[in-house]
Design a protein around this motif. Structure first.
Motif, PDB file in Angstrom:
ATOM      1  N   SER A  22       0.832  -1.207   0.000  1.00  0.00           N
ATOM      2  CA  SER A  22       0.000   0.000   0.000  1.00  0.00           C
ATOM      3  C   SER A  22       0.865   1.255   0.000  1.00  0.00           C
ATOM      4  CB  SER A  22      -0.972  -0.005   1.178  1.00  0.00           C
ATOM      5  OG  SER A  22      -0.283   0.081   2.389  1.00  0.00           O
ATOM      6  N   GLN A  23       2.018   1.212   0.654  1.00  0.00           N
ATOM      7  CA  GLN A  23       2.928   2.356   0.606  1.00  0.00           C
ATOM      8  C   GLN A  23       3.432   2.602  -0.808  1.00  0.00           C
ATOM      9  OE1 GLN A  23       6.007   2.365   3.662  1.00  0.00           O
ATOM     10  NE2 GLN A  23       4.683   1.137   4.959  1.00  0.00           N
ATOM     11  N   LYS A  28       3.330   5.766  -5.765  1.00  0.00           N
ATOM     12  CA  LYS A  28       3.063   5.819  -7.209  1.00  0.00           C
ATOM     13  C   LYS A  28       2.034   6.905  -7.518  1.00  0.00           C
ATOM     14  CE  LYS A  28       5.044   2.425  -9.641  1.00  0.00           C
ATOM     15  NZ  LYS A  28       5.827   2.649 -10.842  1.00  0.00           N
ATOM     16  N   ALA A  29       0.995   6.995  -6.694  1.00  0.00           N
ATOM     17  CA  ALA A  29      -0.032   8.021  -6.901  1.00  0.00           C
ATOM     18  C   ALA A  29       0.547   9.410  -6.671  1.00  0.00           C
ATOM     19  CB  ALA A  29      -1.216   7.777  -5.969  1.00  0.00           C
ATOM     20  N   ALA A  30       1.420   9.555  -5.687  1.00  0.00           N
ATOM     21  CA  ALA A  30       2.004  10.859  -5.383  1.00  0.00           C
ATOM     22  C   ALA A  30       2.941  11.332  -6.493  1.00  0.00           C
ATOM     23  CB  ALA A  30       2.756  10.803  -4.063  1.00  0.00           C
ATOM     24  N   LEU A  31       3.532  10.404  -7.223  1.00  0.00           N
ATOM     25  CA  LEU A  31       4.450  10.774  -8.295  1.00  0.00           C
ATOM     26  C   LEU A  31       3.727  11.205  -9.573  1.00  0.00           C
ATOM     27  CD1 LEU A  31       7.172   7.993  -7.863  1.00  0.00           C
ATOM     28  CD2 LEU A  31       7.336  10.416  -7.231  1.00  0.00           C
ATOM     29  N   ARG A  32       2.446  10.908  -9.651  1.00  0.00           N
ATOM     30  CA  ARG A  32       1.659  11.294 -10.836  1.00  0.00           C
ATOM     31  C   ARG A  32       1.173  12.729 -10.699  1.00  0.00           C
ATOM     32  NH1 ARG A  32      -0.483   7.316 -14.122  1.00  0.00           N
ATOM     33  NH2 ARG A  32      -2.259   8.653 -14.492  1.00  0.00           N
ATOM     34  N   LEU A  52      -6.128  -0.945   1.635  1.00  0.00           N
ATOM     35  CA  LEU A  52      -5.212  -1.975   2.121  1.00  0.00           C
ATOM     36  C   LEU A  52      -4.736  -1.679   3.538  1.00  0.00           C
ATOM     37  CD1 LEU A  52      -2.941  -2.865  -0.943  1.00  0.00           C
ATOM     38  CD2 LEU A  52      -4.409  -4.410   0.347  1.00  0.00           C
ATOM     39  N   PHE A  53      -4.478  -0.402   3.829  1.00  0.00           N
ATOM     40  CA  PHE A  53      -4.057  -0.033   5.186  1.00  0.00           C
ATOM     41  C   PHE A  53      -5.124  -0.404   6.216  1.00  0.00           C
ATOM     42  CE2 PHE A  53      -0.695   3.206   3.900  1.00  0.00           C
ATOM     43  CZ  PHE A  53       0.337   2.481   4.472  1.00  0.00           C
ATOM     44  N   VAL A  54      -6.375  -0.144   5.875  1.00  0.00           N
ATOM     45  CA  VAL A  54      -7.463  -0.505   6.792  1.00  0.00           C
ATOM     46  C   VAL A  54      -7.518  -2.025   6.958  1.00  0.00           C
ATOM     47  CG1 VAL A  54      -9.974  -0.527   7.098  1.00  0.00           C
ATOM     48  CG2 VAL A  54      -8.822   1.565   6.346  1.00  0.00           C
ATOM     49  N   GLY A  55      -7.411  -2.742   5.840  1.00  0.00           N
ATOM     50  CA  GLY A  55      -7.411  -4.204   5.909  1.00  0.00           C
ATOM     51  C   GLY A  55      -6.240  -4.739   6.709  1.00  0.00           C
ATOM     52  N   CYS A  56      -5.080  -4.117   6.559  1.00  0.00           N
ATOM     53  CA  CYS A  56      -3.895  -4.548   7.312  1.00  0.00           C
ATOM     54  C   CYS A  56      -4.078  -4.319   8.803  1.00  0.00           C
ATOM     55  CB  CYS A  56      -2.656  -3.806   6.820  1.00  0.00           C
ATOM     56  SG  CYS A  56      -2.164  -4.318   5.173  1.00  0.00           S
ATOM     57  N   THR A  57      -4.724  -3.239   9.151  1.00  0.00           N
ATOM     58  CA  THR A  57      -4.994  -2.980  10.566  1.00  0.00           C
ATOM     59  C   THR A  57      -5.867  -4.086  11.145  1.00  0.00           C
ATOM     60  OG1 THR A  57      -4.826  -0.602  10.209  1.00  0.00           O
ATOM     61  CG2 THR A  57      -5.983  -1.329  12.194  1.00  0.00           C
ATOM     62  N   VAL A  83       9.882  -2.683   2.052  1.00  0.00           N
ATOM     63  CA  VAL A  83       9.876  -1.340   1.465  1.00  0.00           C
ATOM     64  C   VAL A  83      11.199  -1.063   0.754  1.00  0.00           C
ATOM     65  CG1 VAL A  83       9.854   1.118   2.043  1.00  0.00           C
ATOM     66  CG2 VAL A  83       8.141  -0.394   3.029  1.00  0.00           C
ATOM     67  N   THR A  84      12.291  -1.526   1.320  1.00  0.00           N
ATOM     68  CA  THR A  84      13.590  -1.326   0.672  1.00  0.00           C
ATOM     69  C   THR A  84      13.666  -2.076  -0.647  1.00  0.00           C
ATOM     70  OG1 THR A  84      14.654  -1.027   2.812  1.00  0.00           O
ATOM     71  CG2 THR A  84      16.076  -1.575   0.947  1.00  0.00           C
ATOM     72  N   VAL A  85      13.221  -3.315  -0.650  1.00  0.00           N
ATOM     73  CA  VAL A  85      13.233  -4.107  -1.886  1.00  0.00           C
ATOM     74  C   VAL A  85      12.350  -3.436  -2.937  1.00  0.00           C
ATOM     75  CG1 VAL A  85      12.531  -6.306  -2.919  1.00  0.00           C
ATOM     76  CG2 VAL A  85      13.817  -6.281  -0.777  1.00  0.00           C
ATOM     77  N   PHE A  86      11.166  -2.980  -2.537  1.00  0.00           N
ATOM     78  CA  PHE A  86      10.282  -2.299  -3.484  1.00  0.00           C
ATOM     79  C   PHE A  86      10.914  -0.998  -3.986  1.00  0.00           C
ATOM     80  CE2 PHE A  86       6.373  -4.304  -1.293  1.00  0.00           C
ATOM     81  CZ  PHE A  86       6.474  -5.420  -2.095  1.00  0.00           C
ATOM     82  N   GLY A  87      11.543  -0.258  -3.089  1.00  0.00           N
ATOM     83  CA  GLY A  87      12.172   1.003  -3.483  1.00  0.00           C
ATOM     84  C   GLY A  87      13.265   0.797  -4.510  1.00  0.00           C
ATOM     85  N   VAL A  88      14.073  -0.231  -4.316  1.00  0.00           N
ATOM     86  CA  VAL A  88      15.167  -0.496  -5.239  1.00  0.00           C
ATOM     87  C   VAL A  88      14.652  -1.049  -6.566  1.00  0.00           C
ATOM     88  CG1 VAL A  88      17.210  -1.963  -5.610  1.00  0.00           C
ATOM     89  CG2 VAL A  88      16.891  -0.784  -3.428  1.00  0.00           C
ATOM     90  N   THR A  89      13.690  -1.970  -6.518  1.00  0.00           N
ATOM     91  CA  THR A  89      13.232  -2.621  -7.750  1.00  0.00           C
ATOM     92  C   THR A  89      12.208  -1.799  -8.531  1.00  0.00           C
ATOM     93  OG1 THR A  89      11.569  -3.877  -6.525  1.00  0.00           O
ATOM     94  CG2 THR A  89      13.697  -4.944  -6.892  1.00  0.00           C
ATOM     95  N   ILE A  90      11.301  -1.149  -7.829  1.00  0.00           N
ATOM     96  CA  ILE A  90      10.225  -0.430  -8.523  1.00  0.00           C
ATOM     97  C   ILE A  90      10.592   1.028  -8.792  1.00  0.00           C
ATOM     98  CG2 ILE A  90       7.831   0.366  -8.337  1.00  0.00           C
ATOM     99  CD1 ILE A  90       7.284  -2.205  -6.706  1.00  0.00           C
TER     100      ILE A  90
END
Length: 115
Positions: A22-23, A28-32, A52-57, A83-90
């Protein structure tokens, strides 16, 4: 950890992983570029990310039925790895020695606690 706790631990890890996803959606939305403030908040990535954040809670609350309170923060720390893996790969973010050292300390802390 007992055999009865394992499903709850896996549920907690799944919740942490989905929170990391969800982060990514929110970033991704903030970059658009959005034309209006309304478009910014009604972007499908924002809606799905917060959903997703609500579901995760809710999943985390359910996981705490079988996860001891002192184990929760250790499981939550795995989110930094996701988050680190996503940051590096995505997002093609660069790793530097400080980030690598921080991740190593997190992983070592998780392993030490697991012993």
């Amino acid at each position: 950890m007992t055999q009865a706790q394992l499903p709850y631990v896996l549920l907690y890890l799944c919740s942490t992983f989905l929170a990391s996803v969800s982060q990514v959606l929110l970033k991704k939305a903030a970059l658009r570029e959005h034309k209006t403030l309304l478009e910014e908040y009604t972007d499908w990535r924002v809606i799905l990310g917060y959903g997703l954040f609500v579901g995760c809670t809710l999943l985390t609350m359910l996981a705490y039925k079988g996860v001891p309170l002192n184990v929760g923060p250790v499981l939550e720390a795995t989110g930094y790895l996701y988050v680190t893996v996503f940051g590096v790969t995505i997002f093609h973010e660069k790793m530097n020695p400080k980030k690598i050292a921080a991740l190593v300390m997190i992983v070592v802390g998780i392993f030490i606690y697991a012993l």
